[in-house]
Design a protein around this motif. Structure first.
Motif, PDB file in Angstrom:
ATOM      1  N   ASN A 221      -1.878 -18.676 -27.107  1.00  0.00           N
ATOM      2  CA  ASN A 221      -3.327 -18.859 -26.961  1.00  0.00           C
ATOM      3  C   ASN A 221      -4.038 -17.517 -26.710  1.00  0.00           C
TER       4      ASN A 221
ATOM      5  N   ASP B 285       4.565 -23.099 -24.923  1.00  0.00           N
ATOM      6  CA  ASP B 285       4.396 -22.206 -26.078  1.00  0.00           C
ATOM      7  C   ASP B 285       3.616 -20.925 -25.790  1.00  0.00           C
TER       8      ASP B 285
ATOM      9  N   ALA C 165       3.379 -29.091 -21.501  1.00  0.00           N
ATOM     10  CA  ALA C 165       3.865 -28.400 -20.301  1.00  0.00           C
ATOM     11  C   ALA C 165       2.953 -28.664 -19.103  1.00  0.00           C
TER      12      ALA C 165
ATOM     13  N   ASP D 228      -8.436 -28.690 -18.892  1.00  0.00           N
ATOM     14  CA  ASP D 228      -8.148 -28.691 -20.332  1.00  0.00           C
ATOM     15  C   ASP D 228      -9.448 -28.880 -21.088  1.00  0.00           C
TER      16      ASP D 228
ATOM     17  N   VAL E 156     -11.093 -22.854 -20.662  1.00  0.00           N
ATOM     18  CA  VAL E 156     -10.832 -21.620 -19.916  1.00  0.00           C
ATOM     19  C   VAL E 156     -11.264 -20.456 -20.800  1.00  0.00           C
TER      20      VAL E 156
HETATM   21  C1  LIG Z   1       2.983 -30.827 -36.384  1.00  0.00           C
HETATM   22  C2  LIG Z   1       3.885 -30.476 -35.229  1.00  0.00           C
HETATM   23  C3  LIG Z   1       5.110 -31.110 -35.096  1.00  0.00           C
HETATM   24  C4  LIG Z   1       5.958 -30.784 -34.045  1.00  0.00           C
HETATM   25  N1  LIG Z   1       7.159 -31.431 -33.927  1.00  0.00           N
HETATM   26  C5  LIG Z   1       7.979 -31.125 -32.901  1.00  0.00           C
HETATM   27  C6  LIG Z   1       9.230 -31.798 -32.769  1.00  0.00           C
HETATM   28  O1  LIG Z   1       9.591 -32.641 -33.589  1.00  0.00           O
HETATM   29  N2  LIG Z   1      10.018 -31.478 -31.698  1.00  0.00           N
HETATM   30  C7  LIG Z   1       9.647 -30.540 -30.776  1.00  0.00           C
HETATM   31  O2  LIG Z   1      10.397 -30.296 -29.813  1.00  0.00           O
HETATM   32  N3  LIG Z   1       8.468 -29.891 -30.892  1.00  0.00           N
HETATM   33  C8  LIG Z   1       7.628 -30.153 -31.928  1.00  0.00           C
HETATM   34  N4  LIG Z   1       6.424 -29.499 -32.047  1.00  0.00           N
HETATM   35  C9  LIG Z   1       6.082 -28.443 -31.064  1.00  0.00           C
HETATM   36  C10 LIG Z   1       5.510 -28.998 -29.764  1.00  0.00           C
HETATM   37  O3  LIG Z   1       4.507 -29.938 -29.999  1.00  0.00           O
HETATM   38  C11 LIG Z   1       4.971 -27.855 -28.919  1.00  0.00           C
HETATM   39  O4  LIG Z   1       6.014 -26.933 -28.737  1.00  0.00           O
HETATM   40  C12 LIG Z   1       4.498 -28.341 -27.550  1.00  0.00           C
HETATM   41  O5  LIG Z   1       3.372 -29.153 -27.700  1.00  0.00           O
HETATM   42  C13 LIG Z   1       4.164 -27.146 -26.640  1.00  0.00           C
HETATM   43  O6  LIG Z   1       3.627 -27.607 -25.438  1.00  0.00           O
HETATM   44  P1  LIG Z   1       2.555 -26.726 -24.636  1.00  0.00           P
HETATM   45  O7  LIG Z   1       2.195 -27.521 -23.434  1.00  0.00           O
HETATM   46  O8  LIG Z   1       3.040 -25.357 -24.471  1.00  0.00           O
HETATM   47  O9  LIG Z   1       1.291 -26.611 -25.603  1.00  0.00           O
HETATM   48  P2  LIG Z   1       0.319 -27.769 -26.088  1.00  0.00           P
HETATM   49  O10 LIG Z   1       1.011 -29.076 -26.102  1.00  0.00           O
HETATM   50  O11 LIG Z   1      -0.271 -27.259 -27.353  1.00  0.00           O
HETATM   51  O12 LIG Z   1      -0.799 -27.809 -24.943  1.00  0.00           O
HETATM   52  C14 LIG Z   1      -1.738 -26.796 -24.737  1.00  0.00           C
HETATM   53  C15 LIG Z   1      -2.956 -27.417 -24.060  1.00  0.00           C
HETATM   54  O13 LIG Z   1      -3.859 -26.385 -23.686  1.00  0.00           O
HETATM   55  C16 LIG Z   1      -5.173 -26.789 -23.977  1.00  0.00           C
HETATM   56  N5  LIG Z   1      -5.983 -25.600 -24.193  1.00  0.00           N
HETATM   57  C17 LIG Z   1      -5.864 -24.688 -25.169  1.00  0.00           C
HETATM   58  N6  LIG Z   1      -6.777 -23.709 -25.016  1.00  0.00           N
HETATM   59  C18 LIG Z   1      -7.477 -24.016 -23.912  1.00  0.00           C
HETATM   60  C19 LIG Z   1      -8.548 -23.382 -23.221  1.00  0.00           C
HETATM   61  N7  LIG Z   1      -9.064 -22.221 -23.629  1.00  0.00           N
HETATM   62  N8  LIG Z   1      -9.038 -23.978 -22.117  1.00  0.00           N
HETATM   63  C20 LIG Z   1      -8.521 -25.154 -21.666  1.00  0.00           C
HETATM   64  N9  LIG Z   1      -7.505 -25.781 -22.273  1.00  0.00           N
HETATM   65  C21 LIG Z   1      -6.987 -25.219 -23.380  1.00  0.00           C
HETATM   66  C22 LIG Z   1      -5.037 -27.635 -25.237  1.00  0.00           C
HETATM   67  O14 LIG Z   1      -6.148 -28.512 -25.378  1.00  0.00           O
HETATM   68  C23 LIG Z   1      -3.728 -28.358 -24.979  1.00  0.00           C
HETATM   69  O15 LIG Z   1      -3.930 -29.587 -24.346  1.00  0.00           O
HETATM   70  C24 LIG Z   1       5.564 -29.802 -33.090  1.00  0.00           C
HETATM   71  C25 LIG Z   1       4.316 -29.183 -33.221  1.00  0.00           C
HETATM   72  C26 LIG Z   1       3.486 -29.504 -34.280  1.00  0.00           C
HETATM   73  C27 LIG Z   1       2.152 -28.816 -34.405  1.00  0.00           C
END
Ligand SMILES: Cc1cc2nc3c(=O)[nH]c(=O)nc-3n(C[C@H](O)[C@H](O)[C@H](O)COP(=O)(O)OP(=O)(O)OC[C@H]3O[C@@H](n4cnc5c(N)ncnc54)[C@H](O)[C@@H]3O)c2cc1C
Length: 488
Positions: free
Chosen positions: A267, A306, A12, A35, A77
């Motif tokens: 988180n 998420d 995201a 990040d 963060v």
């Molecule tokens: C094994 C697996 C398979 C999956 N397969 C699918 C699929 O086939 N299809 C599908 O649609 N979805 C799939 N997903 C789900 C999908 O990957 C997640 O829904 C998606 O990555 C969510 O995006 P996001 O940006 O919210 O979180 P994330 O991609 O998790 O990004 C969060 C970011 O925040 C950073 N962060 C965390 N805490 C801190 C902090 N305190 N300070 C600074 N930075 C921080 C992290 O380093 C990370 O870069 C899968 C997930 C997993 C684990």
């Protein structure tokens, strides 16, 4: 200039930054992304990393290479104060400091959610980061190496037993992919036979993969059973002390590998903030992705992915609150909408609601096998065709062409050269090899131990002293003294 601060550079966060880069005019706003890691992790490929089908680095998208005008801060963060419009961050080895913002974008994702089951925190591993996936790949292969050297018995059986907890998409994909790796390894380990391998997946509910139809889920269980991989439904892990997984049905599986995929939670750093959270800890958002509390919109705070609760206006949301299912499909689309909405509001226009009807779900179950469900779970593909669809979809979905090429390259090489079974286990202790043979200074003799020897050494040291050099050093020190005082 308006300061836009994006916290979290995963799916995201990364796509929000890219959209803002495209839409913002020069000088309109300054964008910073924070990040803890310097890259986006393409999580849908983690099961294939664990299985040795994709190289670990290739599922990471480095922020600094692929974000052109966004300022990247590599730090964690640790707290958010919206009252003061600032976020506290801490880089590795550094002191905490604050970053000020006018507009905050929360995209911190989720973490593995565990329960206080004895032994899980000490012995299990998740499947949400590339480090975990690579560890699993190395561990499976190394266990084959170790087992091949042992006679039949409990220790050999323990090394060849693998347990996954959680029958959602991530758990089933991880389970099936690692089972596929084990099949390939058998070819290279004539000392190990297939019936020695034990694969157990433990799921508390009465079915797996709620995203696909019940019939498809049953097909997956039957298909895994053909590969001697057992799914235990309506079963809970009650203990994992010393690596012995005990279940509510009375089974005991001594194992060296426990992969925990039974759930995730927003988180926890969000709890250290004054932002409005719903009971599960996610940031409360309106459908237009602005934060809200009971009194209305929180100006200047947005979110996606998420770590947030976004109402699913299409009616396909989670059963308990109707919010969008946490997956990459939503995260990437929310991010694009979010980027557009932020720019619109900077220009005095109204933000638009996020609307997306999921196209279906596709899962890879090892090379040549997969499932796809579409059309409200009414349409399903299974086997090779679904697997091709899985590779095609995700191969094109990983951000940036540079990364797509690397992943397609890995698959291409796999066709012609087979799976790479080389391990990098020893990278955990990289200095061990050097240290083993490195010579160290001899320990100095204790003062009273060998007085004669010590005397001789002292005399030799005195002889070795170079009086001219010592004089020159003294003169240089004297010269430097006034400068040091000036500096004071
Ligand atoms: C094994 C697996 C398979 C999956 N397969 C699918 C699929 O086939 N299809 C599908 O649609 N979805 C799939 N997903 C789900 C999908 O990957 C997640 O829904 C998606 O990555 C969510 O995006 P996001 O940006 O919210 O979180 P994330 O991609 O998790 O990004 C969060 C970011 O925040 C950073 N962060 C965390 N805490 C801190 C902090 N305190 N300070 C600074 N930075 C921080 C992290 O380093 C990370 O870069 C899968 C997930 C997993 C684990």
């Amino acid at each position: 200039m308006t300061k836009i601060l994006i916290i979290g550079g995963g799916y995201a966060g990364f796509y929000t930054a890219r959209t803002l880069e495209k839409l913002l005019n020069k000088g309109e706003a300054e964008v910073t992304l924070v990040d803890a890691r310097p890259y986006l992790t393409y999580q849908p490929f983690l099961p294939e990393v664990a299985a040795g089908s994709i190289e670990p680095r290739h599922v990471l998208v480095p922020h600094r290479r692929h974000l052109k005008t966004t300022q990247v801060v590599n730090a964690k963060v640790t707290g958010i104060s919206n009252a003061d419009k600032q976020v506290t961050v801490q880089a590795e080895g550094g002191e905490p400091y604050t970053l000020a913002y006018d507009v905050l974008v929360v995209t911190l994702g989720a973490v593995s959610r565990t329960f206080p089951i004895p032994g899980i925190a000490d012995n299990a591993i998740g499947l949400k980061s590339v480090e975990e996936a690579e560890w699993i790949r190395n561990k499976v292969t190394t266990n084959f190496d170790r087992a091949a050297n042992l006679p039949a018995g409990p220790e050999r059986q323990r090394l060849l037993t693998f347990v996954v907890v959680g029958g959602g998409f991530a758990g089933i994909e991880g389970f099936a992919e690692v089972r596929g790796l084990a099949t390939k390894l058998l070819k290279h380990y004539p000392e190990i036979t297939e019936d020695e391998l034990q694969f157990h997946l433990i799921e508390a509910a009465d079915r797996i993969m709620p995203e696909v139809s019940l019939e498809t889920a049953k097909w997956v269980i039957a298909d895994l059973a053909k590969r001697h991989a057992t799914v235990h439904l309506e079963t809970q892990v009650t203990s994992a002390v010393d690596g012995v997984v005990e279940t509510s049905k009375g089974d005991k599986f001594p194992t060296d590998v426990i992969i925990w995929t039974a759930g995730q939670m927003a988180n926890p750093v969000l709890r250290n903030s004054d932002l409005p959270l719903e009971p599960r800890g996610r940031l409360r958002l309106r459908a237009d992705l602005r934060a809200t509390d009971d009194d209305g919109i929180i100006e200047g705070v947005w979110g996606a992915g998420d770590s947030t609760q976004v109402p699913d206006v299409t009616g396909n949301g989670l059963p308990f609150d109707g919010s969008c299912v946490p997956n990459a499909q939503h995260a990437v689309r929310q991010a694009r909408r979010l980027g557009k909405n932020i720019v619109a509001s900077l220009r005095g226009d109204q933000p638009v609601d996020y609307v997306h009807k999921p196209a279906g779900a596709v899962a890879g179950l090892g090379v040549g096998n997969g499932v796809f469900t579409g059309g409200k779970k009414k349409f399903a593909l299974k086997g090779g065709i679904a697997w091709l669809f899985h590779r095609g979809y995700h191969g094109l979905a990983i951000p940036t062409w540079e990364r797509k090429w690397r992943v397609f390259g890995d698959w291409w090489h796999q066709i012609w050269l087979g799976r790479d079974i080389a391990t990098t286990t020893h990278v955990q202790n990289p200095r061990a090899f050097f240290e083993e043979f490195a010579s160290r200074p001899k320990p100095k003799p204790a003062d009273d131990a060998k007085p004669a020897e010590a005397k001789a050494e002292k005399a030799a040291d005195k002889k070795a002293e170079k009086p001219a050099e010592a004089k020159a050093e003294k003169a240089a020190d004297k010269k430097a003294e006034p400068q040091a005082d000036d500096a004071k």
